[in-house]
Design an enzyme around this catalytic site. Structure first.
Site, PDB file in Angstrom:
ATOM      1  N   GLY A  26     -27.654  34.412  62.478  1.00 43.43           N
ATOM      2  CA  GLY A  26     -27.812  35.220  63.690  1.00 43.43           C
ATOM      3  C   GLY A  26     -28.358  34.434  64.862  1.00 43.43           C
ATOM      4  O   GLY A  26     -28.338  33.204  64.869  1.00 43.43           O
ATOM      5  N   ASP A  86     -23.336  29.598  71.609  1.00 42.38           N
ATOM      6  CA  ASP A  86     -21.983  29.050  71.806  1.00 42.38           C
ATOM      7  C   ASP A  86     -21.521  28.195  70.623  1.00 42.38           C
ATOM      8  O   ASP A  86     -20.319  28.055  70.390  1.00 42.38           O
ATOM      9  CB  ASP A  86     -21.929  28.212  73.091  1.00 42.38           C
ATOM     10  CG  ASP A  86     -21.913  29.119  74.311  1.00 42.38           C
ATOM     11  OD1 ASP A  86     -22.092  30.340  74.135  1.00 42.38           O
ATOM     12  OD2 ASP A  86     -21.728  28.613  75.435  1.00 42.38           O
ATOM     13  N   HIS A 115     -22.060  28.881  67.403  1.00 42.36           N
ATOM     14  CA  HIS A 115     -21.445  29.813  66.444  1.00 42.36           C
ATOM     15  C   HIS A 115     -20.090  30.306  66.970  1.00 42.36           C
ATOM     16  O   HIS A 115     -19.128  30.428  66.221  1.00 42.36           O
ATOM     17  CB  HIS A 115     -22.330  31.063  66.250  1.00 42.36           C
ATOM     18  CG  HIS A 115     -23.680  30.780  65.681  1.00 42.36           C
ATOM     19  ND1 HIS A 115     -24.847  31.054  66.356  1.00 42.36           N
ATOM     20  CD2 HIS A 115     -24.045  30.258  64.494  1.00 42.36           C
ATOM     21  CE1 HIS A 115     -25.872  30.719  65.603  1.00 42.36           C
ATOM     22  NE2 HIS A 115     -25.423  30.225  64.472  1.00 42.36           N
ATOM     23  N   LYS A 146     -23.760  20.207  63.327  1.00 41.23           N
ATOM     24  CA  LYS A 146     -25.121  19.877  63.764  1.00 41.23           C
ATOM     25  C   LYS A 146     -26.011  19.572  62.568  1.00 41.23           C
ATOM     26  O   LYS A 146     -26.713  18.574  62.569  1.00 41.23           O
ATOM     27  CB  LYS A 146     -25.735  21.000  64.599  1.00 41.23           C
ATOM     28  CG  LYS A 146     -27.027  20.553  65.252  1.00 41.23           C
ATOM     29  CD  LYS A 146     -27.453  21.477  66.330  1.00 41.23           C
ATOM     30  CE  LYS A 146     -28.076  22.711  65.769  1.00 41.23           C
ATOM     31  NZ  LYS A 146     -29.413  22.464  65.191  1.00 41.23           N
ATOM     32  N   SER A 178     -30.165  28.099  67.309  1.00 38.26           N
ATOM     33  CA  SER A 178     -30.883  29.375  67.414  1.00 38.26           C
ATOM     34  C   SER A 178     -32.348  29.123  67.743  1.00 38.26           C
ATOM     35  O   SER A 178     -33.001  29.913  68.418  1.00 38.26           O
ATOM     36  CB  SER A 178     -30.784  30.134  66.096  1.00 38.26           C
ATOM     37  OG  SER A 178     -29.439  30.354  65.796  1.00 38.26           O
ATOM     38  N   ARG A 179     -32.878  27.992  67.271  1.00 40.95           N
ATOM     39  CA  ARG A 179     -34.303  27.696  67.479  1.00 40.95           C
ATOM     40  C   ARG A 179     -34.621  27.321  68.927  1.00 40.95           C
ATOM     41  O   ARG A 179     -35.797  27.320  69.309  1.00 40.95           O
ATOM     42  CB  ARG A 179     -34.740  26.560  66.562  1.00 40.95           C
ATOM     43  CG  ARG A 179     -34.847  26.985  65.125  1.00 40.95           C
ATOM     44  CD  ARG A 179     -35.190  25.800  64.268  1.00 40.95           C
ATOM     45  NE  ARG A 179     -34.872  26.042  62.869  1.00 40.95           N
ATOM     46  CZ  ARG A 179     -35.708  26.561  61.988  1.00 40.95           C
ATOM     47  NH1 ARG A 179     -36.922  26.871  62.341  1.00 40.95           N
ATOM     48  NH2 ARG A 179     -35.346  26.768  60.747  1.00 40.95           N
TER      49      ARG A 179
END
Ligand code: PAF
Length: 284
Positions: free
Chosen positions: A31, A35, A37, A151, A188-189
């Protein structure tokens, strides 16, 4: 886009697509969709497949509960972004759905050696958690294709090894890192960075990029290059957790004949851990 939370409903809908001979693709995520994902989703849609995205913040891949509790969550916004990309199914299971006997003493999938080196040296259970949840999703969904970003390069290599060794009939498709204009890899982080941290975060990539250029031009000895780059990163404000120059196929040390090389690094910026890599092809 159908949002599904239970295994029964997931199986029913997948069966209907499979009966109509659709190719099924899976994009597993935790979740906080960005961009990076969406690039995976777009590739799955371009390949004319039924695209299933899973959102599950997998507790067994976090070594510290602090990290799990603080992982960014933005489910409403995620749904909007995925809907706009024409995702067909969004699977959002609960912890008890994915770990019916709890998260202690769970039945696991483990890829030896590769899970213990590099990132795995300090994050002892991380890759065991990743391969376990991915294998559960593979068993439930049985996708034809599964998409992963480059990544977390070590994660990608480990998943490919698991698929090979366990005879999963699933094609793993990897997608290059998507970066912001300044070069910072989407993650996300990143949402957890303070304003000041965000201002310097992109220098991580820029420093690795200049390291890659020096490596390509053969102007530095590898050990010296690692030492200078570590010094440069720390001067900017990062704490270097790891910085490796390795063979990109087997994640082993390079030698004079190596042509496919990857620079892998993780750094701390305040409390946030950033991860990045650059692949280099050396022409001899
Ligand atoms: O890369 C991630 O977001 C996670 O490790 C993954 C592959 C979705 C497994 O939880």
């Amino acid at each position: 886009m159908k949002i599904i939370r239970s295994i029964d409903n997931l199986k029913k809908i997948i069966k209907s697509f499979r009966d109509s001979n659709y190719v099924i693709s899976l994009v597993p995520t935790m979740g906080n969709i960005h961009d990076g994902h969406l690039a995976l989703v777009k590739k799955a849609k371009l390949m004319n497949t039924i695209c299933i995205v899973s959102i599950f913040i997998n507790p067994t891949q976090f070594d510290q509960s602090y990290d799990f509790n603080n992982y960014p969550r933005s489910i409403k916004l995620d749904c909007k972004k995925l809907m706009l990309c024409n995702v067909d199914i969004l699977f959002i299971p609960s912890i008890s759905t994915m770990y019916p006997n709890g998260i202690n003493n769970y039945t696991c999938m483990y890829v030896p050696y590769l899970s213990k080196i590099l990132e795995g040296r300090k994050r002892l259970n991380h890759y065991k958690g990743v391969t376990t949840i991915i294998s559960k999703l593979f068993n439930l969904i049985q996708p034809n294709l599964a998409f992963f970003g480059e990544k977390d390069f070590q994660q990608l290599i480990i998943i490919k090894r698991m698929v090979h060794d366990m005879y999963y009939n699933i094609k793993i498709i990897s997608v290059p890192i998507i970066r912001e204009i300044n070069g910072l890899a989407y993650s996300s982080r990143n949402a957890l960075l303070s304003k000041d941290e965000y201002k310097i975060a992109h220098k991580f990539y820029l420093t690795l990029k200049s390291m890659a250029d020096k490596l390509k031009n053969n102007t530095y000895h590898v050990i010296n290059l690692i030492k200078t780059t570590t010094y440069q990163l720390e001067k900017i404000g990062f704490i270097v957790d790891s910085l490796y120059i390795l063979d990109s196929k087997y994640l082993t040390y390079i030698n004079n004949n190596s042509t496919n090389i990857v620079i892998l690094s993780t750094v701390w910026l305040g409390k946030i851990r950033l991860i990045d890599n650059i692949r280099i092809k050396i022409t001899k």
